[in-house]
Motif scaffolding. Structure first.
Motif, short mmCIF file in Angstrom:
data_model
loop_
_atom_site.label_atom_id
_atom_site.label_comp_id
_atom_site.label_asym_id
_atom_site.label_seq_id
_atom_site.Cartn_x
_atom_site.Cartn_y
_atom_site.Cartn_z
N ILE A 5 1.19 11.31 -2.27
CA ILE A 5 0.74 11.39 -3.47
C ILE A 5 0.22 9.86 -3.67
O ILE A 5 0.90 8.80 -3.41
N ARG A 6 -0.97 9.68 -3.99
CA ARG A 6 -1.52 8.32 -4.28
C ARG A 6 -1.86 8.25 -5.94
O ARG A 6 -2.55 9.12 -6.35
N PHE A 7 -1.31 7.17 -6.55
CA PHE A 7 -1.41 6.94 -8.02
C PHE A 7 -1.86 5.73 -8.58
O PHE A 7 -1.61 4.71 -7.76
N ALA A 8 -2.66 5.45 -9.67
CA ALA A 8 -2.99 4.45 -10.14
C ALA A 8 -2.62 4.43 -11.61
O ALA A 8 -2.34 5.31 -12.20
N GLY A 9 -2.66 3.03 -12.10
CA GLY A 9 -2.08 2.79 -13.49
C GLY A 9 -3.31 2.58 -14.33
O GLY A 9 -4.33 1.76 -13.86
N ILE A 10 -3.67 3.01 -15.61
CA ILE A 10 -4.77 2.55 -16.59
C ILE A 10 -3.98 2.26 -17.70
O ILE A 10 -3.51 3.20 -18.47
N GLY A 11 -3.62 0.84 -18.12
CA GLY A 11 -3.15 0.52 -19.41
C GLY A 11 -1.71 0.28 -19.02
O GLY A 11 -1.08 0.95 -18.58
N ILE A 12 -1.28 -1.10 -19.33
CA ILE A 12 0.04 -1.38 -19.21
C ILE A 12 0.57 -2.03 -20.55
O ILE A 12 1.53 -2.96 -20.46
N ASP A 13 0.10 -1.52 -21.71
CA ASP A 13 0.53 -2.17 -22.79
C ASP A 13 2.12 -2.01 -23.32
O ASP A 13 2.59 -2.76 -24.31
N GLY A 28 8.32 8.93 -3.54
CA GLY A 28 7.58 8.77 -2.16
C GLY A 28 6.12 8.53 -2.52
O GLY A 28 5.41 8.58 -1.48
N ALA A 29 5.52 8.39 -3.72
CA ALA A 29 4.14 8.30 -3.89
C ALA A 29 3.92 6.77 -3.76
O ALA A 29 4.47 5.67 -3.86
N GLU A 30 2.44 6.60 -3.64
CA GLU A 30 1.90 5.06 -3.23
C GLU A 30 1.22 4.62 -4.51
O GLU A 30 0.29 5.35 -4.95
N PHE A 31 1.67 3.50 -4.76
CA PHE A 31 0.94 2.96 -6.00
C PHE A 31 -0.19 2.22 -5.32
O PHE A 31 -0.03 1.16 -4.75
N VAL A 32 -1.45 2.36 -5.59
CA VAL A 32 -2.55 1.85 -5.01
C VAL A 32 -3.38 0.97 -6.10
O VAL A 32 -4.30 0.27 -5.50
N GLY A 33 -3.23 0.66 -7.21
CA GLY A 33 -4.25 -0.05 -8.09
C GLY A 33 -4.07 0.18 -9.38
O GLY A 33 -3.27 1.24 -9.81
N TRP A 34 -4.36 -0.76 -10.45
CA TRP A 34 -4.15 -0.50 -11.70
C TRP A 34 -5.27 -1.41 -12.38
O TRP A 34 -5.93 -2.31 -12.00
N GLY A 57 -11.02 -4.56 -11.65
CA GLY A 57 -11.67 -5.14 -12.83
C GLY A 57 -12.37 -4.09 -13.81
O GLY A 57 -12.79 -4.23 -14.82
N ARG A 58 -12.35 -2.86 -13.18
CA ARG A 58 -13.09 -1.67 -13.83
C ARG A 58 -12.17 -0.47 -13.69
O ARG A 58 -11.62 -0.21 -12.52
N ALA A 59 -11.78 0.15 -14.81
CA ALA A 59 -11.07 1.30 -14.69
C ALA A 59 -11.70 2.43 -13.86
O ALA A 59 -11.16 3.27 -13.10
N GLU A 60 -13.05 2.65 -13.91
CA GLU A 60 -13.79 3.55 -13.08
C GLU A 60 -13.81 3.43 -11.67
O GLU A 60 -13.81 4.45 -11.22
N ALA A 61 -13.47 2.19 -11.06
CA ALA A 61 -13.00 2.00 -9.76
C ALA A 61 -11.82 3.04 -9.32
O ALA A 61 -11.89 3.50 -8.26
N LEU A 62 -10.96 3.21 -10.16
CA LEU A 62 -9.83 3.98 -9.89
C LEU A 62 -10.09 5.56 -10.20
O LEU A 62 -9.83 6.30 -9.56
N LEU A 63 -10.88 5.88 -11.39
CA LEU A 63 -11.14 7.32 -11.57
C LEU A 63 -12.22 7.75 -10.57
O LEU A 63 -12.11 8.91 -10.31
N ASP A 64 -12.88 6.95 -9.98
CA ASP A 64 -13.97 7.25 -9.08
C ASP A 64 -13.55 7.29 -7.59
O ASP A 64 -14.19 7.88 -6.86
N ASP A 65 -12.25 7.02 -7.32
CA ASP A 65 -11.72 6.80 -6.00
C ASP A 65 -11.09 8.36 -5.72
O ASP A 65 -10.27 8.91 -6.23
N GLU A 67 -9.52 9.37 -3.35
CA GLU A 67 -8.02 9.70 -2.74
C GLU A 67 -7.03 9.31 -3.58
O GLU A 67 -5.70 9.40 -3.24
N ILE A 68 -7.28 8.93 -5.01
CA ILE A 68 -6.32 8.81 -6.02
C ILE A 68 -5.99 10.12 -6.57
O ILE A 68 -7.14 10.76 -7.06
N ASP A 69 -4.80 10.75 -6.68
CA ASP A 69 -4.43 12.02 -7.10
C ASP A 69 -3.86 12.02 -8.74
O ASP A 69 -4.17 12.85 -9.40
N LEU A 70 -3.39 10.94 -8.86
CA LEU A 70 -2.50 10.74 -10.53
C LEU A 70 -2.81 9.51 -11.03
O LEU A 70 -2.85 8.52 -10.33
N ILE A 71 -3.13 9.72 -12.45
CA ILE A 71 -3.34 8.32 -13.10
C ILE A 71 -2.07 8.50 -13.93
O ILE A 71 -1.76 9.21 -14.84
#
Length: 338
Positions: A5-13, A28-34, A57-65, A67-71
């Protein structure tokens, strides 16, 4: 899906993002961007913890990928529902920090989005999913160690740490109120351990007794719950004294028809060192158990659910119901308080 599973983060507040990300990696998941908005207080510590994960630089880069399964979402609470909906509409599953939403309208929009997209919307109730003692309690109860669960008594004291808190922490509309926020943990545990799918909020109260210069802060809250399967009482606050060696003396007592379990999750004042202390009392046993090695199955189960489209980590309706009851309690408390 055979790859990790590949995941990314949006917001680290909120610092809960640290555990959310680290535990998914441990599963076992891969953290690929935030991506996060601005420079929250958590930024330096987050970058030190995850130095090899790039910031976009943009959240859309993660949402549009594709290959990313989980946010993972841990932005300001009032914004979490909006980002979750955007992520699900982009074909991603979501793990949100609690509270997953701050209004009933937001919850309705999330429900509709899940129905429309078929995506998973999970909330990391860390006081259950990141506490090995809770895992051991589940095992003991499944074995019949305390009979049928009829009541939970959960307390969630927290340290204010005023100097490190951002402005939104003191803004009622931004964090959703103390019952929406902190007490969602204890509501989750009540429903889970009693097996109730719904409950009636019979008492709800909030107050600000120690921080009069911060009128947006609620520093105390309590809830009583009633269901055919059992009853529950919850107390949450921001009063942890400075001498306590951790952020809060969180405890859960689970009463059964043949015994009880008490969890001293983070500290055992005057007792053993460490965390995850479980006390079991029934007809044949009266003992304290070190439950620190019991594991955290939620994260691996969520990864499996993403692959298999199952609900082993947390039933979707359970996540909705926890948030609904927390929001109902918050509204009842404020109607009474106001």
């Amino acid at each position: 899906m055979t790859r990790p599973i590949r995941f990314a983060g949006i917001g680290i507040d909120h610092r809960h993002i640290f555990g959310m990300a680290a535990n998914m990696m441990e599963a076992g998941a891969e953290f690929v961007g935030w991506w996060t908005d601005g420079d929250p207080e958590t930024l330096d510590g987050f970058q030190k913890r995850f130095p090899d994960v790039p910031r976009e630089g943009r959240a859309e880069a993660l949402l549009d990928d594709p290959e990313i399964d989980l946010i993972l979402i841990s932005c300001i609470p009032r914004d979490r529902a909006g980002w979750a909906i955007r992520a699900m509409e982009a074909g991603k599953d979501v793990m949100s920090d609690k509270p997953g939403c701050t209004t009933l309208d937001q919850l309705a929009e999330i429900r509709a989005c899940v129905a429309r997209t078929g995506r998973i919307w999970s909330v990391d109730f860390s006081e259950r999913f990141e506490v090995p003692a809770v895992t051991r309690a589940e095992e003991l109860i499944a074995e019949g160690a305390i009979g049928r669960v009829v009541q939970t008594l959960g307390i969630g004291p927290h340290r204010l740490n005023r100097a490190t808190r951002p402005d939104w922490f003191f803004d009622r509309d931004a964090y959703g109120g103390i019952l929406t926020d902190i007490a969602s943990h204890q509501i989750d545990q009540f429903l889970w351990f009693t097996g109730a799918r719904d409950a009636e909020v019979t008492l709800a109260s909030v107050g600000n007794f120690a921080n009069p210069d911060d009128p947006g802060l609620q520093d105390f809250g309590e809830i009583a719950l009633r269901a055919p399967e059992g009853h529950g009482y919850i107390r949450v606050d921001w009063y942890t004294p400075d001498a306590l060696p951790t952020w809060g003396d969180g405890r859960l007592t689970i009463l059964g028809t043949a015994g009880y379990i008490e969890l001293r999750k983070y500290v055992d004042v005057g007792g053993a060192d460490g965390t995850d202390h479980l006390i079991l009392v029934n007809g044949t046993r009266c003992e304290k158990i070190d439950a620190s090695d019991a594991g955290l199955p939620y994260f691996a189960r969520l990864a499996a659910d993403i692959r298999d489209r199952t609900e082993t980590a947390m039933p979707q309706e359970h996540a909705f119901k926890v948030c609904e009851l927390a929001l109902q309690a918050q509204a009842m408390a404020e109607d009474t308080h106001g």
